[in-house]
Motif scaffolding. Structure first.
Motif, PDB file in Angstrom:
ATOM      1  N   LEU A 167       2.722  17.134  -2.700  1.00 41.08           N
ATOM      2  CA  LEU A 167       2.168  17.252  -1.358  1.00 41.08           C
ATOM      3  C   LEU A 167       3.260  16.869  -0.357  1.00 41.08           C
ATOM      4  N   ASN A 168       3.463  17.702   0.632  1.00 40.74           N
ATOM      5  CA  ASN A 168       4.550  17.519   1.590  1.00 40.74           C
ATOM      6  C   ASN A 168       4.122  16.593   2.725  1.00 40.74           C
ATOM      7  N   VAL A 169       4.736  15.414   2.791  1.00 37.73           N
ATOM      8  CA  VAL A 169       4.428  14.471   3.855  1.00 37.73           C
ATOM      9  C   VAL A 169       5.243  14.833   5.084  1.00 37.73           C
ATOM     10  N   ARG A 170       4.552  15.165   6.170  1.00 36.95           N
ATOM     11  CA  ARG A 170       5.236  15.553   7.410  1.00 36.95           C
ATOM     12  C   ARG A 170       5.556  14.352   8.285  1.00 36.95           C
ATOM     13  N   SER A 171       4.669  13.376   8.304  1.00 39.01           N
ATOM     14  CA  SER A 171       4.934  12.165   9.091  1.00 39.01           C
ATOM     15  C   SER A 171       4.149  11.003   8.502  1.00 39.01           C
ATOM     16  N   TRP A 172       4.712   9.804   8.698  1.00 38.36           N
ATOM     17  CA  TRP A 172       4.045   8.587   8.219  1.00 38.36           C
ATOM     18  C   TRP A 172       4.344   7.507   9.245  1.00 38.36           C
ATOM     19  N   SER A 173       3.338   7.132  10.009  1.00 35.22           N
ATOM     20  CA  SER A 173       3.504   6.137  11.064  1.00 35.22           C
ATOM     21  C   SER A 173       2.597   4.954  10.804  1.00 35.22           C
ATOM     22  N   GLY A 174       2.971   3.826  11.360  1.00 34.74           N
ATOM     23  CA  GLY A 174       2.164   2.629  11.145  1.00 34.74           C
ATOM     24  C   GLY A 174       2.260   1.654  12.299  1.00 34.74           C
ATOM     25  N   THR A 175       1.244   0.812  12.385  1.00 36.93           N
ATOM     26  CA  THR A 175       1.205  -0.259  13.382  1.00 36.93           C
ATOM     27  C   THR A 175       0.743  -1.536  12.704  1.00 36.93           C
ATOM     28  N   ASN A 176       1.383  -2.647  13.058  1.00 36.10           N
ATOM     29  CA  ASN A 176       0.989  -3.948  12.549  1.00 36.10           C
ATOM     30  C   ASN A 176       0.600  -4.853  13.709  1.00 36.10           C
ATOM     31  N   LEU A 177      -0.520  -5.507  13.576  1.00 32.04           N
ATOM     32  CA  LEU A 177      -0.939  -6.542  14.515  1.00 32.04           C
ATOM     33  C   LEU A 177      -0.947  -7.850  13.758  1.00 32.04           C
ATOM     34  N   LEU A 178      -0.179  -8.819  14.202  1.00 32.81           N
ATOM     35  CA  LEU A 178      -0.168 -10.095  13.516  1.00 32.81           C
ATOM     36  C   LEU A 178       0.116 -11.231  14.474  1.00 32.81           C
ATOM     37  N   ALA A 217       2.788   6.325  -1.797  1.00 34.41           N
ATOM     38  CA  ALA A 217       3.869   7.306  -1.655  1.00 34.41           C
ATOM     39  C   ALA A 217       4.140   8.078  -2.949  1.00 34.41           C
ATOM     40  N   PRO A 218       4.165   7.427  -4.138  1.00 36.47           N
ATOM     41  CA  PRO A 218       4.371   8.208  -5.363  1.00 36.47           C
ATOM     42  C   PRO A 218       3.287   9.253  -5.604  1.00 36.47           C
ATOM     43  N   MET A 219       2.069   8.977  -5.133  1.00 37.46           N
ATOM     44  CA  MET A 219       0.979   9.945  -5.298  1.00 37.46           C
ATOM     45  C   MET A 219       1.320  11.261  -4.623  1.00 37.46           C
ATOM     46  N   PHE A 220       1.840  11.188  -3.388  1.00 40.35           N
ATOM     47  CA  PHE A 220       2.194  12.421  -2.680  1.00 40.35           C
ATOM     48  C   PHE A 220       3.317  13.159  -3.397  1.00 40.35           C
ATOM     49  N   ALA A 221       4.318  12.420  -3.847  1.00 37.84           N
ATOM     50  CA  ALA A 221       5.443  13.060  -4.537  1.00 37.84           C
ATOM     51  C   ALA A 221       5.008  13.673  -5.861  1.00 37.84           C
ATOM     52  N   LEU A 248       0.827  -1.203   0.000  1.00 40.49           N
ATOM     53  CA  LEU A 248       0.000   0.000   0.000  1.00 40.49           C
ATOM     54  C   LEU A 248       0.867   1.260   0.000  1.00 40.49           C
ATOM     55  N   ARG A 249       1.941   1.246   0.771  1.00 39.23           N
ATOM     56  CA  ARG A 249       2.851   2.394   0.801  1.00 39.23           C
ATOM     57  C   ARG A 249       3.492   2.630  -0.571  1.00 39.23           C
ATOM     58  N   ALA A 250       3.867   1.524  -1.234  1.00 37.63           N
ATOM     59  CA  ALA A 250       4.502   1.641  -2.546  1.00 37.63           C
ATOM     60  C   ALA A 250       3.551   2.242  -3.574  1.00 37.63           C
ATOM     61  N   ALA A 251       2.246   2.029  -3.397  1.00 33.18           N
ATOM     62  CA  ALA A 251       1.257   2.605  -4.301  1.00 33.18           C
ATOM     63  C   ALA A 251       0.934   4.049  -3.948  1.00 33.18           C
ATOM     64  N   ASP A 282      12.702   6.242  -0.739  1.00 32.27           N
ATOM     65  CA  ASP A 282      12.972   6.227  -2.173  1.00 32.27           C
ATOM     66  C   ASP A 282      11.954   7.046  -2.954  1.00 32.27           C
ATOM     67  N   ASN A 283      10.697   7.040  -2.531  1.00 34.59           N
ATOM     68  CA  ASN A 283       9.652   7.719  -3.287  1.00 34.59           C
ATOM     69  C   ASN A 283       9.489   9.189  -2.921  1.00 34.59           C
ATOM     70  N   LEU A 284       9.712   9.512  -1.658  1.00 40.29           N
ATOM     71  CA  LEU A 284       9.511  10.886  -1.200  1.00 40.29           C
ATOM     72  C   LEU A 284      10.783  11.712  -1.246  1.00 40.29           C
ATOM     73  N   GLY A 285      11.928  11.042  -1.409  1.00 41.42           N
ATOM     74  CA  GLY A 285      13.197  11.759  -1.442  1.00 41.42           C
ATOM     75  C   GLY A 285      13.778  12.007  -0.070  1.00 41.42           C
ATOM     76  N   THR A 286      13.001  11.737   0.955  1.00 45.25           N
ATOM     77  CA  THR A 286      13.449  11.861   2.337  1.00 45.25           C
ATOM     78  C   THR A 286      12.549  11.008   3.201  1.00 45.25           C
ATOM     79  N   LEU A 287      13.052  10.569   4.326  1.00 44.65           N
ATOM     80  CA  LEU A 287      12.245   9.742   5.226  1.00 44.65           C
ATOM     81  C   LEU A 287      11.520  10.647   6.211  1.00 44.65           C
ATOM     82  N   PRO A 288      10.182  10.684   6.151  1.00 45.49           N
ATOM     83  CA  PRO A 288       9.454  11.556   7.074  1.00 45.49           C
ATOM     84  C   PRO A 288       9.497  11.033   8.500  1.00 45.49           C
ATOM     85  N   GLU A 289       9.077  11.877   9.430  1.00 50.71           N
ATOM     86  CA  GLU A 289       8.950  11.431  10.811  1.00 50.71           C
ATOM     87  C   GLU A 289       7.991  10.250  10.885  1.00 50.71           C
TER      88      GLU A 289
END
Length: 353
Positions: free
Chosen positions: A205-216, A197-201, A192-195, A243-250
């Protein structure tokens, strides 16, 4: 018109009695018998019809595992968990039993088991695929990558383990004329991120933070509770953003073990971004899926593609297979770019050059 190869090809699974492997084995049998449509199988799409990939009914399966639960029993457990359809284990019982007889307990030199399997079945070639539970000891996966080379086999690392990235292994495989691909199958949150992230770039659109949680749950849930084991998986999730945003957001990614989920997983993402004139906005996503059902068709795809790459003389990391991985050997991390590279590979495999 299909030009699928009629040669018999081996698929040697590391972790052959795990959930992903059992779903792969059951799925191959069900599709080959026409019991189920090839939903989720990328190589069943039209661009691959003339690429000379081995037919599913010409795949012979074996593998290594330390577990001794018979595949029919594992398949029945997956039916109870909602992973496999009711009635499937009995419908393909002979295929499960045949694969079961080719699963070996790992001891001594695993290359000998793989080479013997290839020889006894008169296989044109064998693809070794690592689908074992996440590990913290790199010597295990590098040992199997080394064994694949010794046995003259191509290799796929579907896990975040070290595998072919161990010192000198990629060079050895390339020199031996063996193709390989990895690492860490892209099945859920990172897909989902790979699909997205290019949209924002592409929309500036400036991505300020991107956080996630996985339950498995399942074996990976338990293994990834270890921070060291989770680190490699999270690195792949971060790479696709960088790779897609050019920088790693918070932001951080948390992986929580929830045994009650079994083979199912839930992933949440929270994306904070700026729009025109600094307008602050948020995108939140929820991905709920069955890890084994998401992974199994990709394992079959990769086995078919890498086998064909071996047949036409490709060696080293196979270009175009980044589409399937969180942390690919080469190429773009944007899903659209990866798809175009994969289609280019399909043409290379069709022409053999």
């Amino acid at each position: 018109m299909s030009t699928a190869s009629t040669e018999r090809t081996g698929l040697w699974l590391i972790g052959a009695r795990g959930s992903v492997a059992t779903t792969t084995i059951a799925g191959r049998a069900a599709l080959a018998a026409g019991l189920w449509p090839p939903t989720g199988l990328v190589t069943a799409l039209p661009p691959f019809a003339a690429s000379g990939l081995p037919d599913l009914d010409h795949l012979v399966i074996g593998g290594h595992d330390i577990a001794d639960t018979p595949l029919v029993k594992r398949a029945e457990e997956l039916v109870a968990g909602g992973v496999l359809p009711h009635g499937l284990p009995s419908a393909i019982a002979s295929e499960l039993a045949a694969a079961d007889t080719e699963i070996r307990y790992p001891h001594g030199d695993p290359a000998l088991d793989i080479a013997d399997f290839t020889r006894r079945h008169g296989l044109a070639r064998t693809v070794v695929v690592n689908v074992a539970t996440v590990e913290t000891d790199p010597s295990v996966s590098t040992g199997y990558a080394n064994a694949a080379i010794d046995a003259g086999c191509s290799y796929v690392n579907f896990t975040p383990a070290t595998g072919m990235r161990g010192e000198g292994l990629a060079e050895r495989a390339t020199a031996a004329g063996l193709p390989f691909a990895g690492r860490d199958g892209k099945t859920g949150q990172t897909l989902l991120r790979a699909a997205l992230a290019p949209m924002f770039a592409q929309r500036a659109l400036n991505v300020r933070s991107w956080s996630g949680t996985n339950l498995l749950g399942g074996g990976d849930g338990a293994a990834l509770a270890d921070p060291a084991a989770a680190a490699a998986k999270n690195a792949g999730k971060e790479r696709v953003l960088d790779d897609n945003l050019g920088t790693l957001p918070e932001g951080t990614v948390h992986i929580d073990n929830v045994p009650a989920l079994g083979d199912w997983k839930t992933a949440w993402d929270h994306v904070a971004f700026d729009g025109f004139l600094g307008t602050r906005m948020v995108l939140q996503t929820i991905w709920e899926g069955c890890d084994s059902s998401l992974a199994a068709p990709l394992v079959l795809d990769l086995a078919r593609l890498v086998s064909r790459a071996h047949a036409v003389g490709l060696a080293g990391p196979v270009p175009g297979l980044g589409f399937f991985f969180k942390d690919p050997d080469s190429g773009s991390a944007a899903l659209g770019d990866q798809w175009r590279e994969l289609i280019a590979l399909a043409e290379t495999l069709r022409t053999g050059s």
